[in-house]
Design a protein around this motif. Structure first.
Motif, PDB file in Angstrom:
ATOM      1  N   LEU A  46      -5.656 -31.639 -14.230  1.00 55.36           N
ATOM      2  CA  LEU A  46      -6.184 -30.663 -15.184  1.00 55.36           C
ATOM      3  C   LEU A  46      -5.071 -30.203 -16.127  1.00 55.36           C
ATOM      4  CD1 LEU A  46      -8.186 -28.548 -12.573  1.00 55.36           C
ATOM      5  CD2 LEU A  46      -9.134 -30.253 -14.152  1.00 55.36           C
ATOM      6  N   PRO A  47      -4.615 -31.076 -17.032  1.00 58.97           N
ATOM      7  CA  PRO A  47      -3.440 -30.745 -17.845  1.00 58.97           C
ATOM      8  C   PRO A  47      -3.695 -29.678 -18.901  1.00 58.97           C
ATOM      9  CG  PRO A  47      -4.402 -32.789 -18.621  1.00 58.97           C
ATOM     10  CD  PRO A  47      -5.128 -32.417 -17.348  1.00 58.97           C
ATOM     11  N   ALA A  48      -4.961 -29.360 -19.186  1.00 56.77           N
ATOM     12  CA  ALA A  48      -5.276 -28.303 -20.151  1.00 56.77           C
ATOM     13  C   ALA A  48      -5.681 -27.000 -19.475  1.00 56.77           C
ATOM     14  CB  ALA A  48      -6.395 -28.769 -21.087  1.00 56.77           C
ATOM     15  N   LEU A  49      -5.499 -26.904 -18.172  1.00 63.24           N
ATOM     16  CA  LEU A  49      -5.876 -25.705 -17.432  1.00 63.24           C
ATOM     17  C   LEU A  49      -5.082 -24.495 -17.900  1.00 63.24           C
ATOM     18  CD1 LEU A  49      -7.430 -24.402 -15.032  1.00 63.24           C
ATOM     19  CD2 LEU A  49      -5.491 -25.079 -13.584  1.00 63.24           C
ATOM     20  N   ARG A  50      -5.775 -23.373 -18.084  1.00 64.97           N
ATOM     21  CA  ARG A  50      -5.143 -22.107 -18.427  1.00 64.97           C
ATOM     22  C   ARG A  50      -5.222 -21.160 -17.229  1.00 64.97           C
ATOM     23  NH1 ARG A  50      -4.220 -25.219 -21.946  1.00 64.97           N
ATOM     24  NH2 ARG A  50      -4.368 -24.882 -24.198  1.00 64.97           N
ATOM     25  N   PRO A  51      -4.145 -20.445 -16.918  1.00 65.09           N
ATOM     26  CA  PRO A  51      -4.188 -19.512 -15.788  1.00 65.09           C
ATOM     27  C   PRO A  51      -5.327 -18.509 -15.878  1.00 65.09           C
ATOM     28  CG  PRO A  51      -1.924 -19.835 -16.505  1.00 65.09           C
ATOM     29  CD  PRO A  51      -2.791 -20.532 -17.505  1.00 65.09           C
ATOM     30  N   ALA A  52      -5.641 -18.038 -17.095  1.00 63.12           N
ATOM     31  CA  ALA A  52      -6.714 -17.051 -17.243  1.00 63.12           C
ATOM     32  C   ALA A  52      -8.074 -17.638 -16.890  1.00 63.12           C
ATOM     33  CB  ALA A  52      -6.733 -16.507 -18.672  1.00 63.12           C
ATOM     34  N   GLU A  53      -8.290 -18.922 -17.214  1.00 61.49           N
ATOM     35  CA  GLU A  53      -9.542 -19.579 -16.836  1.00 61.49           C
ATOM     36  C   GLU A  53      -9.675 -19.636 -15.319  1.00 61.49           C
ATOM     37  OE1 GLU A  53     -10.279 -22.957 -20.276  1.00 61.49           O
ATOM     38  OE2 GLU A  53      -9.103 -23.474 -18.515  1.00 61.49           O
ATOM     39  N   LEU A  54      -8.613 -20.045 -14.668  1.00 58.98           N
ATOM     40  CA  LEU A  54      -8.638 -20.150 -13.215  1.00 58.98           C
ATOM     41  C   LEU A  54      -8.867 -18.785 -12.584  1.00 58.98           C
ATOM     42  CD1 LEU A  54      -8.322 -21.844 -10.671  1.00 58.98           C
ATOM     43  CD2 LEU A  54      -5.834 -21.602 -10.894  1.00 58.98           C
ATOM     44  N   PRO A  77     -13.112 -24.399 -20.325  1.00 55.94           N
ATOM     45  CA  PRO A  77     -13.012 -25.819 -20.687  1.00 55.94           C
ATOM     46  C   PRO A  77     -11.827 -26.535 -20.066  1.00 55.94           C
ATOM     47  CG  PRO A  77     -12.436 -24.404 -22.554  1.00 55.94           C
ATOM     48  CD  PRO A  77     -13.033 -23.514 -21.503  1.00 55.94           C
ATOM     49  N   GLY A  78     -10.701 -25.873 -19.953  1.00 56.82           N
ATOM     50  CA  GLY A  78      -9.540 -26.522 -19.352  1.00 56.82           C
ATOM     51  C   GLY A  78      -9.720 -26.767 -17.875  1.00 56.82           C
ATOM     52  N   LEU A  79     -10.429 -25.876 -17.197  1.00 51.68           N
ATOM     53  CA  LEU A  79     -10.701 -26.043 -15.768  1.00 51.68           C
ATOM     54  C   LEU A  79     -11.689 -27.177 -15.528  1.00 51.68           C
ATOM     55  CD1 LEU A  79     -10.526 -25.143 -12.800  1.00 51.68           C
ATOM     56  CD2 LEU A  79     -12.178 -23.336 -13.330  1.00 51.68           C
ATOM     57  N   ARG A  80     -12.586 -27.395 -16.461  1.00 51.43           N
ATOM     58  CA  ARG A  80     -13.607 -28.434 -16.294  1.00 51.43           C
ATOM     59  C   ARG A  80     -13.118 -29.816 -16.727  1.00 51.43           C
ATOM     60  NH1 ARG A  80     -18.414 -26.124 -15.184  1.00 51.43           N
ATOM     61  NH2 ARG A  80     -18.763 -23.965 -15.807  1.00 51.43           N
ATOM     62  N   ARG A  81     -12.060 -29.885 -17.562  1.00 56.27           N
ATOM     63  CA  ARG A  81     -11.636 -31.155 -18.142  1.00 56.27           C
ATOM     64  C   ARG A  81     -10.616 -31.859 -17.261  1.00 56.27           C
ATOM     65  NH1 ARG A  81     -14.209 -34.462 -20.423  1.00 56.27           N
ATOM     66  NH2 ARG A  81     -13.638 -35.323 -18.388  1.00 56.27           N
ATOM     67  N   ASP A  82     -11.110 -32.538 -16.217  1.00 56.03           N
ATOM     68  CA  ASP A  82     -10.225 -33.394 -15.448  1.00 56.03           C
ATOM     69  C   ASP A  82     -10.016 -34.686 -16.228  1.00 56.03           C
ATOM     70  OD1 ASP A  82     -12.871 -34.161 -15.126  1.00 56.03           O
ATOM     71  OD2 ASP A  82     -12.647 -34.739 -13.031  1.00 56.03           O
ATOM     72  N   VAL A  83      -8.995 -35.429 -15.869  1.00 54.98           N
ATOM     73  CA  VAL A  83      -8.593 -36.606 -16.650  1.00 54.98           C
ATOM     74  C   VAL A  83      -8.626 -37.846 -15.760  1.00 54.98           C
ATOM     75  CG1 VAL A  83      -6.705 -37.708 -17.904  1.00 54.98           C
ATOM     76  CG2 VAL A  83      -7.211 -35.285 -18.279  1.00 54.98           C
ATOM     77  N   ASP A  84      -9.641 -38.666 -15.981  1.00 56.47           N
ATOM     78  CA  ASP A  84      -9.763 -39.939 -15.278  1.00 56.47           C
ATOM     79  C   ASP A  84      -9.627 -41.130 -16.217  1.00 56.47           C
ATOM     80  OD1 ASP A  84     -10.281 -38.995 -12.609  1.00 56.47           O
ATOM     81  OD2 ASP A  84     -12.279 -38.393 -13.287  1.00 56.47           O
ATOM     82  N   THR A  85      -9.927 -40.939 -17.495  1.00 55.98           N
ATOM     83  CA  THR A  85      -9.972 -42.042 -18.455  1.00 55.98           C
ATOM     84  C   THR A  85      -9.191 -41.668 -19.713  1.00 55.98           C
ATOM     85  OG1 THR A  85     -11.922 -41.230 -19.633  1.00 55.98           O
ATOM     86  CG2 THR A  85     -12.310 -42.569 -17.647  1.00 55.98           C
ATOM     87  N   PRO A  86      -8.872 -42.664 -20.559  1.00 55.30           N
ATOM     88  CA  PRO A  86      -8.231 -42.341 -21.835  1.00 55.30           C
ATOM     89  C   PRO A  86      -9.045 -41.362 -22.673  1.00 55.30           C
ATOM     90  CG  PRO A  86      -7.978 -44.671 -21.374  1.00 55.30           C
ATOM     91  CD  PRO A  86      -8.898 -44.134 -20.308  1.00 55.30           C
ATOM     92  N   ALA A  87     -10.369 -41.477 -22.671  1.00 59.24           N
ATOM     93  CA  ALA A  87     -11.201 -40.543 -23.434  1.00 59.24           C
ATOM     94  C   ALA A  87     -11.040 -39.119 -22.905  1.00 59.24           C
ATOM     95  CB  ALA A  87     -12.664 -40.976 -23.377  1.00 59.24           C
ATOM     96  N   ASP A  88     -10.942 -38.972 -21.582  1.00 60.55           N
ATOM     97  CA  ASP A  88     -10.727 -37.647 -20.996  1.00 60.55           C
ATOM     98  C   ASP A  88      -9.403 -37.051 -21.473  1.00 60.55           C
ATOM     99  OD1 ASP A  88     -13.063 -38.020 -19.522  1.00 60.55           O
ATOM    100  OD2 ASP A  88     -11.995 -38.608 -17.693  1.00 60.55           O
ATOM    101  N   LEU A  89      -8.375 -37.887 -21.534  1.00 62.54           N
ATOM    102  CA  LEU A  89      -7.068 -37.397 -21.970  1.00 62.54           C
ATOM    103  C   LEU A  89      -7.107 -36.978 -23.439  1.00 62.54           C
ATOM    104  CD1 LEU A  89      -4.172 -36.765 -21.282  1.00 62.54           C
ATOM    105  CD2 LEU A  89      -3.578 -39.156 -21.716  1.00 62.54           C
ATOM    106  N   ARG A  90      -7.856 -37.703 -24.248  1.00 60.99           N
ATOM    107  CA  ARG A  90      -8.001 -37.301 -25.649  1.00 60.99           C
ATOM    108  C   ARG A  90      -8.673 -35.923 -25.739  1.00 60.99           C
ATOM    109  NH1 ARG A  90      -8.976 -42.889 -26.317  1.00 60.99           N
ATOM    110  NH2 ARG A  90     -11.241 -42.638 -26.122  1.00 60.99           N
ATOM    111  N   GLU A  91      -9.703 -35.704 -24.937  1.00 62.81           N
ATOM    112  CA  GLU A  91     -10.378 -34.408 -24.952  1.00 62.81           C
ATOM    113  C   GLU A  91      -9.448 -33.302 -24.465  1.00 62.81           C
ATOM    114  OE1 GLU A  91     -14.169 -34.301 -23.079  1.00 62.81           O
ATOM    115  OE2 GLU A  91     -14.882 -36.118 -24.065  1.00 62.81           O
ATOM    116  N   ALA A  92      -8.688 -33.573 -23.417  1.00 63.10           N
ATOM    117  CA  ALA A  92      -7.739 -32.576 -22.916  1.00 63.10           C
ATOM    118  C   ALA A  92      -6.678 -32.259 -23.965  1.00 63.10           C
ATOM    119  CB  ALA A  92      -7.081 -33.075 -21.631  1.00 63.10           C
ATOM    120  N   THR A  93      -6.252 -33.283 -24.714  1.00 66.22           N
ATOM    121  CA  THR A  93      -5.274 -33.074 -25.779  1.00 66.22           C
ATOM    122  C   THR A  93      -5.822 -32.118 -26.830  1.00 66.22           C
ATOM    123  OG1 THR A  93      -4.333 -35.273 -25.408  1.00 66.22           O
ATOM    124  CG2 THR A  93      -3.864 -34.229 -27.516  1.00 66.22           C
TER     125      THR A  93
END
Length: 212
Positions: free
Chosen positions: A110-118, A176-192
């Motif tokens: 979850l590279p876009a995770l924010r502490p406040a979201e968690l 959104p950052g908590l929900r955006r796990d990264v399994d694929t290149p498309a996921d990483l683009r969304e996290a970016t």
């Protein structure tokens, strides 16, 4: 309520195989790049969890020495994957190792995770014995919580439905950052697009195929 979080970390070279189109799968002239990306995702996840005021401790279940050293430097504790029988037994083992009444399993990607979201999700979780946050697709799970009851993880394909069937309550919010796990290149683009943590952001220029 403060929570103990359990984060699973597979051996770096064997994890996140669907990201191989970005990294070459660790082959060619960049043998460590795939492991570096997996480690960066883990580091940003653990750093965000450690910065969350609702989190008392983070326990990473791993047999990978490099992953263990990285998360310890971020203030997490590690336990070996003694069951060595897959993800769900590892999470149950980690939950027991915390010794905490309020425990949660958190995805490691979850590279876009924010502490406040968690913090907001854990605050919502305090109202139910067991809860979960579905991933961006709505079918998987990025966070599973348990307060005063066993964690009972059912991660894997269709885990959102499996956790619902096992009695966990779906938790909803603007996370959104908590929900955006990264399994694929498309996921990483969304996290970016959401904004990456520093470890993953620093690694992007090294990728032979840009993520964004």
């Amino acid at each position: 309520m403060r929570w103990s979080l359990v984060v699973p970390a597979k051996r770096l070279g064997a994890a996140k195989t669907r990201l191989a189109p970005l990294t070459g799968g660790g082959r060619g002239d960049r043998p460590d790049l795939h492991a570096d990306l997996v480690l960066a995702l883990l580091a940003d996840t653990v750093a965000a969890a450690r910065a969350c005021p609702a989190v008392a401790a983070v326990v990473v279940v791993t047999d990978d020495e490099r992953a263990a050293a990285t998360v310890r430097a971020l203030g997490a504790r590690t336990v070996a994957d003694e069951p060595d029988r897959g993800l769900n037994p590892a999470l149950a083992h980690g939950a027991r190792a915390t010794g905490a009444a309020a425990v949660a399993a958190l995805s490691s990607d979850l590279p876009a995770l924010r502490p406040a979201e968690l913090a907001a999700a854990l605050d919502a979780a305090a109202a139910v014995p067991r809860g979960f946050v579905a991933d961006a697709a709505g079918t998987g799970t990025t966070l599973l919580t348990a307060s005063g009851v066993p964690l009972d993880p059912h991660f894997g394909s269709g885990s959102a439905a499996a956790h619902t069937a096992a009695g966990a309550r779906a938790l909803t919010g603007d996370w959104p950052g908590l929900r955006r796990d990264v399994d694929t290149p498309a996921d990483l683009r969304e996290a970016t697009g959401l904004g990456l943590g520093p470890a993953t952001a620093a690694l992007l220029p090294r990728l032979p195929r840009p993520a964004a």
